[in-house]
Design a protein around this motif. Structure first.
Motif, PDB file in Angstrom:
ATOM      1  N   THR A 143      19.325 -84.613 -73.303  1.00 24.26           N
ATOM      2  CA  THR A 143      18.015 -85.128 -72.912  1.00 24.26           C
ATOM      3  C   THR A 143      16.925 -84.089 -73.176  1.00 24.26           C
ATOM      4  O   THR A 143      15.836 -84.415 -73.665  1.00 24.26           O
TER       5      THR A 143
ATOM      6  N   SER B 272      24.852 -83.946 -70.716  1.00 23.83           N
ATOM      7  CA  SER B 272      23.856 -85.027 -70.758  1.00 23.83           C
ATOM      8  C   SER B 272      22.445 -84.480 -70.612  1.00 23.83           C
ATOM      9  O   SER B 272      21.520 -84.915 -71.312  1.00 23.83           O
ATOM     10  N   LEU B 273      22.276 -83.538 -69.700  1.00 25.92           N
ATOM     11  CA  LEU B 273      20.956 -82.936 -69.517  1.00 25.92           C
ATOM     12  C   LEU B 273      20.523 -82.157 -70.767  1.00 25.92           C
ATOM     13  O   LEU B 273      19.356 -82.207 -71.165  1.00 25.92           O
TER      14      LEU B 273
ATOM     15  N   SER C 241      19.460 -86.977 -65.601  1.00 23.52           N
ATOM     16  CA  SER C 241      18.795 -87.054 -66.910  1.00 23.52           C
ATOM     17  C   SER C 241      17.620 -88.016 -66.847  1.00 23.52           C
ATOM     18  O   SER C 241      16.556 -87.750 -67.416  1.00 23.52           O
TER      19      SER C 241
END
Length: 348
Positions: free
Chosen positions: A107, A103-104, A167
């Protein structure tokens, strides 16, 4: 102008690709196996989209930098992050790699490209009491003992919470164009009733049909908030294109009945008798730790966290939907349509 989607091959992803391409929006799917693009295109076309408008690029949420080895096209206008690893009783390291680090990385890519990030998280992020109970320090996220959170919530929920919150923190610190869509538990299609077998609602219908739900978890106030997949993809599409969407959109139908009412709605098309009496959630959670019982009842203790009494303020989200011309279908009709689909397609 292309939208990059992680998790495009999943249940929501296929429906989102169909919705976007139906409106002539090109899609680029991040896929571990781009060779399966033809299969995805066929699924999108079957759902009423234009499969030929879907392309693929090799990538992997579990790999550093999303595993991107090919150059991205120059016309990407937004990233939709749907990709996630779902399973009960996951190894924390496995869950973290996909749901937090992946997820990071998604992002960070949106920040690098300077495009809008539409991040799909979950409705429990708006349950402040629950987050505090787990020990999540919203005022200073770095003070959170995440190992403790994982022990209490289980790896799936904990990793989804950690991934979303970290995030979000990254995006806020960099003043990114960020929209977080927070879906409730998904129902199936409003048009056909089709429900993905990996979805928790399918599991609930299946358990009810096979007599595994003799008692109702929780109290009369407990409920499992729902949203139809059709509504959710309409919200995501609006979050992609709206000039000034809210930073967080709670995709949840406030008309969802309590759990007793929901089970009764499901039971009618199945021709089974719904449970009438409740069992406290804490007691049920304790019982499910008895060796073999969770498997026999096809119910993971972690899943009980999503059945709770908290109600949510959907005022701003409903106002956004109204402004975008998105209407909520009658949830009781959707649920019964899903139960009928199960009866006709799964039991025959």
């Amino acid at each position: 102008m292309t939208v990059l989607i992680t998790g495009a091959t999943g249940f929501i992803g296929r429906h989102l690709c169909a919705h976007l391409t139906r409106h002539h929006q090109p899609v680029l799917a991040l896929m571990r196996q781009p060779a399966k693009l033809s299969e995805l295109r066929q699924q999108v076309s079957t759902l009423g989209g234009q499969g030929e408008l879907v392309d693929a690029i090799a990538g992997d949420l579990d790999a550093p930098g999303l595993g991107l080895t090919s150059a991205l096209p120059n016309d990407i206008t937004a990233i939709v992050h749907l990709g996630a690893r779902f399973a009960w009783a996951m190894d924390p390291a496995v869950a973290r790699k996909t749901n937090v680090e992946g997820s990071l990385a998604a992002t960070e890519l949106a920040h690098k490209l300077g495009v809008r990030m539409v991040f799909i998280s979950g409705f429990m992020l708006e349950n402040r009491v629950h987050l505090e109970r787990l020990g999540i320090k919203l005022a200073n996220l770095s003070d959170t003992d995440w190992e403790q959170v994982y022990q209490q919530a289980g790896s799936y929920e904990a990793s989804k919470l950690e991934g979303a919150l970290k995030s979000r923190e990254y995006a806020v610190a960099r003043d990114m164009d960020w929209v977080e869509v927070q879906p409730a538990t998904l129902t199936g299609s409003t048009a056909t009733g089709e429900l993905d077998t990996a979805q928790p609602l399918f599991q609930m219908i299946d358990n009810l049909n096979h007599g595994r739900m003799a008692l109702i978890p929780g109290s009369p106030e407990h409920w499992l908030p729902l949203v139809s997949v059709d509504t959710l993809v309409s919200i995501i599409a609006a979050a992609i294109s709206a000039p000034t969407p809210p930073e967080r959109i709670l995709a949840l139908d406030p008309a969802t009945p309590n759990l007793k009412g929901l089970l009764a709605l499901m039971a009618a098309p199945l021709g089974v008798k719904p449970p009438a009496y409740h069992i406290p959630s804490k007691l049920l959670s304790w019982l499910l730790k008895i060796p073999g019982l969770a498997t026999k009842l096809n119910t993971a203790p972690e899943s009980l966290h999503f059945i709770q009494p908290t109600r949510f303020d959907t005022t701003s989200s409903c106002a956004f939907m109204e402004g975008q011309g998105i209407t909520l279908p009658p949830i009781h009709q959707v649920v019964q349509s899903n139960a009928r689909w199960y009866r006709e397609k799964v039991l025959t």
